[in-house]
Design a protein around this motif. Structure first.
Motif, PDB file in Angstrom:
ATOM      1  N   THR A   1       0.672  -1.554  -0.121  1.00  0.00           N
ATOM      2  CA  THR A   1       0.196   0.171   0.274  1.00  0.00           C
ATOM      3  C   THR A   1       1.020   2.094  -0.052  1.00  0.00           C
ATOM      4  O   THR A   1       2.375   1.240   0.141  1.00  0.00           O
ATOM      5  CB  THR A   1      -0.577  -0.318   1.311  1.00  0.00           C
ATOM      6  OG1 THR A   1       0.054   0.112   2.244  1.00  0.00           O
ATOM      7  CG2 THR A   1      -1.920  -1.302   1.167  1.00  0.00           C
TER       8      THR A   1
ATOM      9  N   SER B   1      -8.138   3.072   0.205  1.00  0.00           N
ATOM     10  CA  SER B   1      -7.666   1.316  -0.493  1.00  0.00           C
ATOM     11  C   SER B   1      -9.452   1.236  -1.296  1.00  0.00           C
ATOM     12  O   SER B   1      -9.436   2.313  -1.914  1.00  0.00           O
ATOM     13  CB  SER B   1      -7.981   0.136   0.927  1.00  0.00           C
ATOM     14  OG  SER B   1      -8.142  -0.534  -0.038  1.00  0.00           O
TER      15      SER B   1
ATOM     16  N   ASP C   1     -12.496  -3.662   3.438  1.00  0.00           N
ATOM     17  CA  ASP C   1     -10.574  -4.186   2.810  1.00  0.00           C
ATOM     18  C   ASP C   1     -10.057  -3.986   4.091  1.00  0.00           C
ATOM     19  O   ASP C   1      -9.062  -4.005   3.720  1.00  0.00           O
ATOM     20  CB  ASP C   1     -10.643  -2.766   2.564  1.00  0.00           C
ATOM     21  CG  ASP C   1     -10.950  -1.274   3.347  1.00  0.00           C
ATOM     22  OD1 ASP C   1     -11.145  -1.589   4.156  1.00  0.00           O
ATOM     23  OD2 ASP C   1     -10.803  -0.096   2.151  1.00  0.00           O
TER      24      ASP C   1
END
Length: 767
Positions: free
Chosen positions: A461, A658, A597
């Motif tokens: 990420t 996300s 998520d």
């Protein structure tokens, strides 16, 4: 167009290095498709060029392949004699070039013999590309490619064309179905320089806003699907037909005034160009409308807008080095203008729209070292404009992190429950090597049997966390306990391993949502759903990293709604709202399926339009599908109209950005306990999945009664190579995982024996 995200450098290298850039982008600006050029303006080339030039057209696609055009020259009574008046078609191209207009030939291809003289479609394409001065070729793949077996035909056609013209610009378009991709799009795209889907007729007699919304939804869905399959984002010229006269195709009319409105919507939304089909159907009013549309702005002077690392000190040695510019840049000049000091061997990789560039070193950067990145003014945009001024920045890599990786969150929670189609996710504190993940995951049921699974996502990420998510190949059994263990072979980029195995145990949930009425299934378009940046509720978000659209990750059907969010503030909310809403009437409950998520952020439901009411419903601490519902008082008017949902940032949440997915918005849904599947009534051995495989595959079989069961694997010579089952079994449905890691590639057989029952099936190990 889409902007690149900042991933860990070594993570993106393997996925991007195999993607080649577009050779050129001919479809920027304004274009025109010309069906029968010899019939336009009485065959007066000067009049044709003058009208196109005065209307701002920068490229034309001329029909050169099909009956009554370039091919079939022996009996041709149209194009060749017409072009001969001007010295041949190469001279016609020169006339266009001298007036600043590129010329691309196009033809219909069917994958069948539809050519009058018996020639092949590849042969016709090669003839077109042989014309001196031609700027390239556009494939118009027709609906015949929707038939089965046409993937091989497409590959054969493209191989023949590329063998003769390996460096020519070739683009792909189609008036067949693009969004659902029944034709072999990716087979075409693998050999094309660009895709420019024309398959949306933006010209039905409705208002331009509705048409644009429908078109945008269709293109974005197809575009995302292509990206997911490893291809670059598509070039999207838009194709309205400007025909108001009765002789035109009346079902395809776009009336005077609509072209300019439609083009403005396209240009404002970031499309790179538009084109009209076709010249002969345009009357004077529509020509005037087209001339006023899509204003060709002066070429943008390029400059750097951002860079990463964005801080000067303590940058991890594995972080990516990214440079962002305000316009699309030429690859060759960027490569020569880019430098890093001290020198580091590596490659410069572009994102799909040529505005973001990532430097991928061959090895990790040195720790505790100062680096300077520079781009000199020899870098040019695609329009040949040099970088405004030299750009450079300096950063320092930090010392090696000796702490090592550890798991900060997992879903399902240890001791919790999960739905039958199980998703499992681990979130780690730092970027790790992704290549060895699968070998470190052990998924078993309560008896120790292996459970087959596949990758859902392995990625890093923006915050540097590593997300490792898997999904089961088959549905799990309700009420059964399962365990998933992450092994210690997992290492970070400093080769420090996970300190000890990490295990979560959970029970497959016996309940599921059922009943009720689905009021939105997200199967056709996003309709009146708006982008997060348009919502009055959204704040604290990065407008370039937030979007809502259709996605191919559905709970039911084929598509869902996907909300991509990115926070840039500690106090933030990203909302997707519907401008008309859904009337809930007297419904006593309301909910929808949400693919979480596991971010730790909050999910809110939004009710009402003029004075929206925001209701918190759940913390998103799960990964996978979950039915998120709430009870409502039917007499409460403040919750009578559902108008959207939002993700709100919570203190301590792991992820600041996300994507969550929503599907099957339902009223009066309920949770029920499913009836367990009946015991099998006969022995059965299923084909293994996947097949071929490397190195593991899953074998299923049914046992209707208690007895001794044997499942063995044999090579082609009949030698036993593995015993998978050899014991008494109770009635039930069984799954076994076969690992062929120590076996060579080849064909193998597996045999099930139970009492008088015997069955054999073939499988292939492919390494």
């Amino acid at each position: 167009m889409k902007s690149i995200r900042t991933f860990s450098l070594l993570v993106i290298c393997t996925s991007l290095l195999s993607i080649s850039a577009y050779a050129s982008i001919p479809t920027t600006g304004k274009g025109m498709w010309i069906w029968e050029i010899w019939a336009d303006e009485g065959g007066n080339l000067t009049a044709i060029v003058d009208r196109l030039k005065s209307s701002g057209v920068t490229w034309v696609a001329v029909k050169l392949g099909d009956s009554n055009s370039l091919w079939d020259s022996a009996n041709n009574s149209t194009l060749y004699p017409w072009a001969s008046k001007y010295g041949g078609f190469a001279a016609v191209i020169d006339t266009f070039h001298n007036n600043g207009i590129n010329v691309y030939g196009w033809q219909y291809i069917y994958g069948t013999s539809k050519w009058g003289g018996g020639g092949t479609e590849a042969g016709v394409t090669n003839e077109i590309l042989d014309i001196p001065g031609i700027d390239g070729f556009i494939i118009d793949a027709e609906v015949e490619f929707e038939a089965s077996g046409m993937t091989a035909v497409a590959a054969q056609y493209l191989s023949a064309v590329r063998a003769a013209h390996p460096n020519s610009f070739i683009a792909l378009t189609s008036f067949a179905s693009v969004t659902n991709q029944p034709i072999p799009w990716t087979t075409f795209l693998a050999r094309c320089n660009a895709n420019m889907p024309q398959a949306y007729w933006a010209l039905r007699p409705t208002d331009p806003v509705t048409e644009f919304s429908n078109m945008w939804s269709a293109f974005e869905t197809a575009d995302q699907n292509w990206i997911n399959e490893g291809y670059l984002a598509s070039i999207k010229p838009i194709v309205p037909i400007g025909c108001e006269n009765p002789a035109g195709e009346t079902s395809y009319q776009m009336h005077y005034g609509d072209i300019q409105k439609f083009a403005s919507l396209c240009q404002d939304t970031g499309y790179v160009g538009m084109s009209l089909w076709e010249y002969s159907d345009m009357d004077s009013m529509n020509w005037s409308d087209y001339t006023a549309s899509w204003q060709n702005l002066p070429p943008t002077v390029p400059h750097v807008t951002n860079r990463f690392p964005s801080v000067t000190d303590s940058v991890p040695a594995y972080d990516s080095i990214n440079v962002y510019l305000n316009t699309a840049m030429d690859a060759s000049t960027m490569d020569s203008a880019f430098s890093i000091t001290p020198p580091v061997k590596g490659k410069l990789i572009m994102n799909p729209d040529f505005t973001a560039w990532t430097f991928a070193p061959d090895t990790l950067l040195s720790s505790s070292t100062q680096y300077t990145v520079s781009i000199d003014t020899s870098a040019e945009s695609l329009f040949g404009i040099h970088l405004l001024q030299p750009y450079s920045f300096t950063f320092n890599t930090g010392p090696i992190n000796r702490e090592g990786p550890y798991i900060v969150a997992a879903s399902p929670r240890n001791g919790g429950s999960s739905v039958s189609k199980c998703y499992v996710e681990f979130i780690l504190n730092e970027p790790i090597h992704l290549g060895s993940i699968a070998s470190q995951i052990a998924f078993t049921d309560s008896t120790g049997r292996s459970v087959a699974f596949s990758e859902d996502q392995y990625r890093v990420t923006l915050g540097g966390f590593t997300l490792i998510a898997i999904r089961t190949v088959f549905n799990l059994t309700p009420g059964v306990k399962y365990s998933v263990t992450m092994g210690t072979g997992l290492t970070d980029y400093y080769n420090i391993a996970l300190e000890k195995p990490y295990t979560i145990s959970f029970t497959c949930d016996t309940s599921q949502a059922s009943g009720g009425t689905v009021i939105e299934g997200f199967e056709s378009s996003i309709g009146n759903w708006q982008q997060p940046s348009k919502s009055s509720i959204s704040y604290g978000i990065d407008t370039t990293g937030n979007s809502f659209g259709l996605a191919y990750k559905a709970y039911d059907g084929f598509q869902s709604g996907g909300l991509q969010y990115q926070f840039n503030s500690a106090n933030a909310i990203c909302a997707a709202q519907n401008s008309s809403g859904y009337n809930l009437g007297s419904a006593g409950s309301f909910g929808m399926w949400v693919f979480g998520d596991n971010s730790g952020n909050q999910l809110d439901y939004i009710f009402g339009l003029s004075s929206p009411k925001v209701v918190p419903v759940d913390t998103i601490n799960w990964y996978g599908w979950k039915f998120v519902s709430m009870w409502r008082d039917s007499s409460d008017s403040s919750t009578s109209l559902f108008s959207g949902f939002a993700v709100r940032r919570l203190p301590g949440a792991l992820l600041a950005g996300s994507t969550i997915y929503v599907d099957d918005i339902t009223v009066n849904g309920r949770v029920s306990v499913p009836i367990p599947p009946p015991l099998p009534i006969a022995f059965k051995l299923y084909q293994n999945y996947p097949n071929p495989f490397n190195p593991t595959t899953t074998i299923q079989f049914n046992v209707p009664s208690s007895g001794f069961v044997s499942l063995k694997v044999y090579d082609v010579l009949g030698r036993e190579v593995r015993t998978l089952v050899d014991k008494m079994e109770q009635p039930g449905n069984y799954t076994v995982t076969f690992n062929a890691g120590n076996l060579p590639s080849g064909v193998y057989f597996y045999m099930l024996e139970a009492g008088r029952f015997t069955a054999v099936k073939k499988m292939m190990v492919l390494k």
